[in-house]
Design an enzyme around this catalytic site. Structure first.
Site, PDB file in Angstrom:
ATOM      1  N   LYS A 116      93.919  47.765  54.009  1.00  0.00           N
ATOM      2  CA  LYS A 116      93.873  49.064  54.667  1.00  0.00           C
ATOM      3  C   LYS A 116      95.251  49.704  54.820  1.00  0.00           C
ATOM      4  O   LYS A 116      95.412  50.912  54.663  1.00  0.00           O
ATOM      5  CB  LYS A 116      93.189  48.929  56.025  1.00  0.00           C
ATOM      6  N   GLU A 200      95.707  52.705  64.978  1.00  0.00           N
ATOM      7  CA  GLU A 200      95.275  54.081  64.763  1.00  0.00           C
ATOM      8  C   GLU A 200      94.984  54.735  66.103  1.00  0.00           C
ATOM      9  O   GLU A 200      94.557  54.062  67.051  1.00  0.00           O
ATOM     10  CB  GLU A 200      93.994  54.143  63.920  1.00  0.00           C
ATOM     11  N   HIS A 235      79.296  48.914  64.192  1.00  0.00           N
ATOM     12  CA  HIS A 235      80.007  49.288  62.962  1.00  0.00           C
ATOM     13  C   HIS A 235      79.188  49.055  61.695  1.00  0.00           C
ATOM     14  O   HIS A 235      79.735  49.112  60.587  1.00  0.00           O
ATOM     15  CB  HIS A 235      81.350  48.548  62.863  1.00  0.00           C
ATOM     16  N   ARG A 297      82.839  50.441  44.931  1.00  0.00           N
ATOM     17  CA  ARG A 297      81.561  49.946  44.425  1.00  0.00           C
ATOM     18  C   ARG A 297      80.487  50.977  44.713  1.00  0.00           C
ATOM     19  O   ARG A 297      80.747  52.003  45.335  1.00  0.00           O
ATOM     20  CB  ARG A 297      81.198  48.629  45.120  1.00  0.00           C
TER      21      ARG A 297
END
Length: 626
Positions: A116, A200, A235, A297
């Site tokens: 990430k 973040e 999530h 993907r």
């Protein structure tokens, strides 16, 4: 175009790829574990190769076995599906090194988007907006704490190599940061072997919006518009739709152009999804949407994009892998109507979403919507893999019509004895705020009690149960297999009569009268009457429950809440335990469930051993209160 393709996956995604491959005239090859030997996708394939035990790490996650199966069957290409090895750069390279065609992006793109922090740094360099935060290499606790204060609380800690919500914590105050950071590091190290994190700013009203992109080997990249995947639980996506509700053309232009720019930055080839987080506190705005990550993907939710564009995304994958250019230019890709997808899981929402496994004695999906499924009636839902058993997809002229059509389809799902979340999905789709577009990723958690409440049967369902009970009582010589006797039974106009039945162990008086809409009813081998309504399966009996059936943890009976494997056993007969002490751990469908002592006492008996496979309701441990 190549002549044959092996799908290195299972279930509904394997069937989905096979359907397109057959239409294109390709030979199809399946691989399967011992647990999947009788699975529907194995029968669908032209050729099938066994690759090992049920555990994925000994079968589907072993690249050498997949490649050997391709070589043995003469398959020219390997399609990885999603999950398992689909985003494994080493596997992609091994496929190419074996002289096979890889139906996916270059390994360089997989690696570029795999971490990430590196992906966000790359996106910043390419001019793609990223969530404000800290991506630095300095991972000292003090540095991270200072950066969190600079960003401002609430802040989100995320594992650099994370995914699926693992290694992620929201922190609301500086005093809580150290403990949350330690927890994230431990979880990230355990799950990914990498305890690095990034920070973040926490978006308080987040929407999860993603863009489907495709690139070809000629260097062209296009987008197929956006999807909204904001309805999530822990999530994990639950309901997805296209296009995103409430998006205007300026915001769509900004997010799709950013997605194309992101794909071009890594020389992307094939199907990919660029995911963004949007601050929806003031509606969707071009300046409040940031890059989150890229999935290299095909996605579970790709059918909604297919429905609104009229395109076959798997066909695009296969053609691009064969070296063909993109089938369409950007100006030729249109967007029509609205599509919504719901993920039908084998689980019990009213019992904390515990997974449910077993034989699908009765399995009917509504014919009114598209249903992508990996199972059929008579098949098995095993504890070894993801509990999703089908995807239901509705497409209509407007969002309101699509939601209503899909909600009705979820109401009409009939599955027994495996439990499903069909009723929960219908309640999500019918929630007024969701219909109005007033939602974010926290919508399900905020409304969890209402959405997971097990409803009471309607008068029509009670009448159907009473009518079925009367038919059973009148039957002098029942057939050997009573499943066939009342399957599809519909209440019409039986005599006005009352019967005493038991529902969840409690007595109810049901009257057999023509009332409301007819209900589908079946009779089990145990003479239970199952009435399907609103996505639920109500189970009636004309016999009172036995004392054993009424046993609870408060009586000292620790029973298995789900089928699974005993992954941990912390007590033995004679041990003393305190209230809340861990007794054992069950593992099923990628999750662990810890069973604890309901009171202080002594372990009288332990009926299972470590590693044992247990069924739902099985007696595991019996305690005696102190």
């Amino acid at each position: 175009m190549f002549r044959s393709v092996l799908v290195a996956n299972r279930g509904e995604i394997a069937r989905r790829v096979f359907a397109t491959a057959r239409r294109l005239g390709l030979q199809t090859v399946a691989v399967y574990s011992e647990a999947d030997a009788g699975a529907a996708y194995v029968s669908d394939a032209d050729l099938a190769v066994p690759i090992g035990p049920a555990a994925a790490r000994e079968s589907y996650l072993v690249p050498e076995k997949i490649i050997a199966a391709a070589k043995a069957t003469g398959a020219e290409a390997i399609h990885p599906g999603y999950g398992f090895l689909s985003e494994n750069a080493d596997f992609a390279e091994a496929v190419l090194a074996a002289g096979l065609i890889w139906v996916g992006p270059p390994s360089s793109a997989i690696r570029a988007m795999g971490l990430k922090d590196a992906a966000k740094a790359l996106m910043q360099k390419a001019g793609v907006p990223v969530t404000p935060g800290y991506l630095g290499a300095d991972q000292a606790d003090m540095t991270l704490a200072k950066e969190a204060a600079r960003i401002g609380f609430p802040v989100l800690i995320k594992a650099v190599a994370g995914g699926g919500g693992k290694g992620m914590r929201r922190v609301d105050a500086a005093a809580d940061f150290e403990a949350a950071l330690g927890a994230c590091r431990r979880e990230a190290r355990s799950s990914f072997g990498d305890d690095r994190v990034l920070l973040e700013t926490y978006v308080t009203r987040p929407r999860h919006i993603e863009v489907q992109v495709f690139g070809d080997s000629q260097g062209d990249v296009v987008h197929l518009f956006e999807r909204d995947c904001s309805l999530q639980r822990r999530h994990q996506k639950v309901i997805e739709e296209a296009p995103a509700p409430g998006i205007d053309e300026a915001t769509r232009k900004a997010i799709t152009e950013a997605a194309v720019k992101a794909a071009k930055a890594v020389n992307y080839i094939g199907a990919g999804t660029v995911e963004f987080i949007a601050d929806a506190s003031q509606g969707l705005r071009p300046d409040r949407i940031w890059f989150m990550e890229m999935n290299t993907r095909l996605q579970v939710e790709h059918p909604v994009t297919e429905m609104v564009t009229g395109l076959d995304l798997v066909e695009w994958q296969l053609r691009i892998a064969a070296g063909e250019p993109l089938p369409l230019k950007q100006k030729d890709i249109g967007l029509t109507g609205h599509a919504v997808e719901a993920r039908l899981y084998a689980e019990s929402p009213s019992s904390g979403f515990l997974p449910s496994t077993g034989r699908l004695e009765h399995f009917e999906l509504p014919p009114t919507v598209r249903a992508d499924t990996g199972v059929e009636e008579g098949g098995q839902v095993t504890p070894f893999y993801d509990p999703m058993i089908a995807k239901l997809i509705a497409h209509a002229e407007t969002r309101e019509l699509a939601l209503a059509e899909l909600a009705e389809a979820c109401d009409d799902v009939e599955v027994w004895p495996v439990k499903t979340n069909a009723g929960f999905l219908a309640r999500c789709l019918e929630a007024p705020n969701f219909i109005a577009g007033d939602f974010d990723t926290g919508f399900i958690e905020r409304n969890l009690a209402e959405l997971t409440a097990h409803p009471e049967p309607s008068p029509a369902a009670l009448s159907a149960a009473a009518g079925a009970a009367m038919v059973v009582d009148e039957t002098q010589t029942p057939e050997p297999s009573p499943w066939r006797d009342l399957t599809g039974f519909r209440l019409n106009s039986p005599p006005d009569s009352s019967v005493r039945l038991f529902l969840a162990g409690k007595p109810v008086i049901a009257r057999a009268i023509a009332s409301g809409a007819p209900r589908s009813v079946l009779l089990t081998d145990d003479d239970e009457i199952v009435v399907f309504e609103a996505g639920e399966a109500f189970v009636f009996s004309n016999k009172p429950p036995s004392s054993e059936d009424l046993g609870t943890a408060q009586d000292g009976q620790i029973r298995s809440p789900m089928p699974g494997k005993v992954a941990g056993l912390s007590v033995k007969a004679g041990d003393t335990v305190t209230k809340g002490q861990m007794i054992l751990t069950l593992e099923a469908m990628k999750m662990e469930h810890v069973l604890t002592a309901p009171f202080e006492g002594t372990v009288e008996t332990v009926s299972v051993g470590l590693g044992a496979q247990v069924s739902e309701g099985a007696m595991l441990v019996r305690l005696i209160a102190k």
